[in-house]
Design a protein around this motif. Structure first.
Motif, PDB file in Angstrom:
ATOM      1  N   ARG A  19       0.826  -1.212   0.000  1.00 26.32           N
ATOM      2  CA  ARG A  19       0.000   0.000   0.000  1.00 26.32           C
ATOM      3  C   ARG A  19       0.858   1.260   0.000  1.00 26.32           C
ATOM      4  N   ARG A  20       1.934   1.266   0.786  1.00 22.50           N
ATOM      5  CA  ARG A  20       2.816   2.442   0.809  1.00 22.50           C
ATOM      6  C   ARG A  20       3.473   2.659  -0.547  1.00 22.50           C
ATOM      7  N   ARG A  21       3.907   1.576  -1.180  1.00 25.52           N
ATOM      8  CA  ARG A  21       4.507   1.680  -2.514  1.00 25.52           C
ATOM      9  C   ARG A  21       3.447   2.129  -3.528  1.00 25.52           C
ATOM     10  N   ALA A  22       2.232   1.607  -3.381  1.00 25.07           N
ATOM     11  CA  ALA A  22       1.152   2.006  -4.283  1.00 25.07           C
ATOM     12  C   ALA A  22       0.859   3.501  -4.137  1.00 25.07           C
ATOM     13  N   VAL A  61      -2.518  -0.180  -7.937  1.00 30.19           N
ATOM     14  CA  VAL A  61      -2.122   0.893  -8.854  1.00 30.19           C
ATOM     15  C   VAL A  61      -2.950   0.828 -10.144  1.00 30.19           C
ATOM     16  N   ARG A  62      -3.039  -0.347 -10.734  1.00 30.58           N
ATOM     17  CA  ARG A  62      -3.822  -0.471 -11.974  1.00 30.58           C
ATOM     18  C   ARG A  62      -5.294  -0.143 -11.728  1.00 30.58           C
ATOM     19  N   GLY A  63      -5.823  -0.599 -10.601  1.00 33.50           N
ATOM     20  CA  GLY A  63      -7.220  -0.342 -10.288  1.00 33.50           C
ATOM     21  C   GLY A  63      -7.517   1.129 -10.098  1.00 33.50           C
ATOM     22  N   VAL A  64      -6.647   1.820  -9.398  1.00 34.38           N
ATOM     23  CA  VAL A  64      -6.842   3.264  -9.184  1.00 34.38           C
ATOM     24  C   VAL A  64      -6.771   4.014 -10.508  1.00 34.38           C
ATOM     25  N   VAL A  65      -5.799   3.684 -11.331  1.00 33.76           N
ATOM     26  CA  VAL A  65      -5.667   4.379 -12.608  1.00 33.76           C
ATOM     27  C   VAL A  65      -6.896   4.109 -13.483  1.00 33.76           C
ATOM     28  N   ARG A  95      -7.887   7.693  -3.171  1.00 38.96           N
ATOM     29  CA  ARG A  95      -8.197   6.855  -4.327  1.00 38.96           C
ATOM     30  C   ARG A  95      -7.884   5.385  -4.046  1.00 38.96           C
ATOM     31  N   ILE A  96      -6.752   5.120  -3.426  1.00 40.63           N
ATOM     32  CA  ILE A  96      -6.389   3.738  -3.101  1.00 40.63           C
ATOM     33  C   ILE A  96      -7.394   3.145  -2.122  1.00 40.63           C
ATOM     34  N   ILE A 113      -9.068   2.109   6.174  1.00 45.27           N
ATOM     35  CA  ILE A 113      -8.933   3.467   6.684  1.00 45.27           C
ATOM     36  C   ILE A 113      -7.626   3.628   7.453  1.00 45.27           C
ATOM     37  N   ASN A 114      -7.319   2.689   8.330  1.00 47.38           N
ATOM     38  CA  ASN A 114      -6.102   2.779   9.117  1.00 47.38           C
ATOM     39  C   ASN A 114      -4.859   2.824   8.235  1.00 47.38           C
ATOM     40  N   GLU A 115      -4.807   1.980   7.220  1.00 45.76           N
ATOM     41  CA  GLU A 115      -3.651   1.953   6.322  1.00 45.76           C
ATOM     42  C   GLU A 115      -3.518   3.286   5.569  1.00 45.76           C
ATOM     43  N   ALA A 116      -4.637   3.843   5.120  1.00 45.88           N
ATOM     44  CA  ALA A 116      -4.597   5.124   4.413  1.00 45.88           C
ATOM     45  C   ALA A 116      -4.129   6.242   5.342  1.00 45.88           C
TER      46      ALA A 116
END
Length: 152
Positions: A19-22, A61-65, A95-96, A113-116
């Motif tokens: 997630r951080r890399r994304a 990444v692909r999903g967000v784009v 977005r992620i 939510i926590n990860e974001a």
């Protein structure tokens, strides 16, 4: 030290790194407008992806784009400004998280939510995480209504 979950086979630490890399990759895409495959390839080779969940990173990444227009439309009524005026790190995090809330119902909304929030604390502006938290709480109430209502 984290261990993969015995029930699901998912390594939470590897997912967090993904997630951080994304977040960084979506930020790079937002800022550069480069093709998503070029950005993924760059991250695959430049970042320490061997300790992240690479398939999950790529899915995010692909999903967000692919779906960012839909997510932006859903987020717009919950924001206090136009989507494009939201800080780019916060916009990437929103977005992620929107992708995970809608497309990955196997991930509990509180984890999303926590990860974001944690990623925004790490990479974003000083109080950006509180903004992200508030917006995502409202989005979770809409998109994960049953799960949200059942919170204890």
């Amino acid at each position: 030290m984290s261990h993969p979950s015995h029930t699901s086979g998912i390594d939470p630490a590897a997912r967090s790194r993904a997630r951080r890399r994304a977040l960084q990759a979506v930020y790079a895409w937002q800022m550069s407008g480069n093709r998503v495959e070029s950005i993924i390839e760059q991250f695959r080779h430049e970042q320490d992806m061997q300790i992240a969940d690479l398939p999950y990173f790529e899915e995010l990444v692909r999903g967000v784009v692919r779906l960012h227009g839909e997510f932006d439309a859903a987020l717009a009524p919950l924001l206090d400004r136009e989507v494009e005026r939201v800080d780019p790190i916060e916009r990437a995090a929103l977005r992620i998280a929107a992708f995970e809330l809608r497309e990955r119902i196997d991930v509990p909304y509180r984890v999303v939510i926590n990860e974001a929030v944690e990623a925004t604390k790490r990479f974003g502006a000083e109080h950006g995480h509180t903004y992200v938290n508030g917006v995502l709480d409202k989005l979770a109430a809409q998109w994960r209504a049953a799960e949200y209502a059942a919170r204890g």
